[in-house]
Scaffold this motif. Sequence first.
Motif, PDB file in Angstrom:
ATOM      1  N   ASN A 185       0.862  -1.185   0.000  1.00  0.00           N
ATOM      2  CA  ASN A 185       0.000   0.000   0.000  1.00  0.00           C
ATOM      3  C   ASN A 185       0.897   1.232   0.000  1.00  0.00           C
ATOM      4  OD1 ASN A 185      -1.596   2.245   0.780  1.00  0.00           O
ATOM      5  ND2 ASN A 185      -3.108   0.894   1.723  1.00  0.00           N
ATOM      6  N   HIS A 186       1.003   1.885  -1.173  1.00  0.00           N
ATOM      7  CA  HIS A 186       1.771   3.124  -1.307  1.00  0.00           C
ATOM      8  C   HIS A 186       0.805   4.309  -1.247  1.00  0.00           C
ATOM      9  CE1 HIS A 186       5.588   1.281  -2.153  1.00  0.00           C
ATOM     10  NE2 HIS A 186       5.133   0.642  -3.225  1.00  0.00           N
ATOM     11  N   ASP A 191       0.036  -1.567  -4.950  1.00  0.00           N
ATOM     12  CA  ASP A 191       0.941  -2.044  -6.001  1.00  0.00           C
ATOM     13  C   ASP A 191       1.084  -3.555  -5.844  1.00  0.00           C
ATOM     14  OD1 ASP A 191       3.092  -1.304  -8.109  1.00  0.00           O
ATOM     15  OD2 ASP A 191       4.112  -2.675  -6.728  1.00  0.00           O
ATOM     16  N   GLY A 248       1.419   1.858   3.879  1.00  0.00           N
ATOM     17  CA  GLY A 248       2.731   1.385   4.303  1.00  0.00           C
ATOM     18  C   GLY A 248       2.810  -0.097   4.540  1.00  0.00           C
ATOM     19  N   SER A 250       3.026  -3.974   3.785  1.00  0.00           N
ATOM     20  CA  SER A 250       3.571  -4.771   2.681  1.00  0.00           C
ATOM     21  C   SER A 250       3.460  -6.254   3.010  1.00  0.00           C
ATOM     22  CB  SER A 250       5.042  -4.401   2.436  1.00  0.00           C
ATOM     23  OG  SER A 250       5.657  -5.330   1.563  1.00  0.00           O
TER      24      SER A 250
END
Length: 423
Positions: A185-186, A191, A248, A250
């Motif tokens: 999560n960017h 992504d 943030g 992953s």
Amino acid sequence: MSLLDRYIEDTALHMGLGHRARNLIEVLVDYIHSLPDGVHGLRRRFDAVGLGEQFPADGRPQRLLAGQLECAIGRGELAVLARRAAFPTGMFAVVAADLLPGLLDVLEQQARQARPMAVPLRQRGNPAPVPRAIRGSVLRGLSWVLVAGALLCLTGWIHQKTRVTSAGTAAAAERQTPPRLSLVNHAGVIDVRGRLPGEADRRKVWSALVGHYGQARVSGDIQRDPHARAPRWLDRMVTLVPVLRHPGLSLSFSGDTLHVDMAALPEADRVTVSDTLRRGFGHLQVTGLWDSGRVALARLPADPDHAQLVAALNQGAIRFEHKSPVLRADGLDMLRASALALRAADPGLRLEVAGHTDSLGTADSNLRLSQQRAEAVVAELQALGVPAHTLQARGYGEEQPVADNRLEAGRERNRRIVYSVIR
């Protein structure tokens, strides 16, 4: 099935090692065979460090402790064997020490069975005449031998064809690669990248992400890899797509492992997300999870007193495989955090590391398991740099429950590691 194969299967079942049991035991067997005189050479190593009583000449080797095994073969050699077996050094020492007496017994039994039997020489003199009835039996026996030989030839041909087919299947399995998928999560945009075996798998992931976050908030590329194995985590991952809402966060899947990076998340969210992922992917080896223990250790002051340190250590949960001293991956995460705090503690600190179990199984087996788990924790902490004199392992079995063993929730609370100051 050979004695060694049977021992490997029993170890895989009773110690919860699964497919890793064969690799670990084969590493031990290779090491023993590499020594001059094999098993006898290993005995001499224990004799040389004053531990010869563990290997009585007229009986089965006695139970070993991890520290005794390390003393006999050396810390460096132990670390090499652990790497070859793909185990953490401390855990390998505990499991290998527990398995070694039985393994030596199996190897010596196999050696005795392999010795050729002495064939007595025929007494001198003329052979006795063969009765007619015996000659008839011999002829009939020869006929049966010819028939059996023909059947054996046919069976051998079928077996050879089967082996060729099996070898091709095994070779195809060896060519397979682990399925991979990373999701990050960017700043609100997910992504996603990876390699999955089929188009249906790729579409399943993409559709779940787009359905929950919208087309504009999903980017990346999932490639189709026909050599990739079927992912065991895909369906569960699709149902847990909402957990990715935390910026943030992953998740990285590779084969049967999951690594989680939540360094950018607030502490409270780390514990909540970890609980969700632990429940969802309990069948995988998961690293990077948090619990109240890791949070408590992170909040310790720069120079905590003994009571503060022990309280923080005891908030963490150290998890093992079912009825086994083998640590789960998230248990190792907790021990890494614990080792950092212990290395910075007062050099005079002495702690008892107590292992406790639930009441399932016999009292003797639970006492042994609790001791093995306590030793596994101590060995792993020492491998992570905690001084050996700081920790003392002791197992209490099922003697000190803190919850009702009739309920699973109570049994889970009773399966624990407890630190206490030795005064």
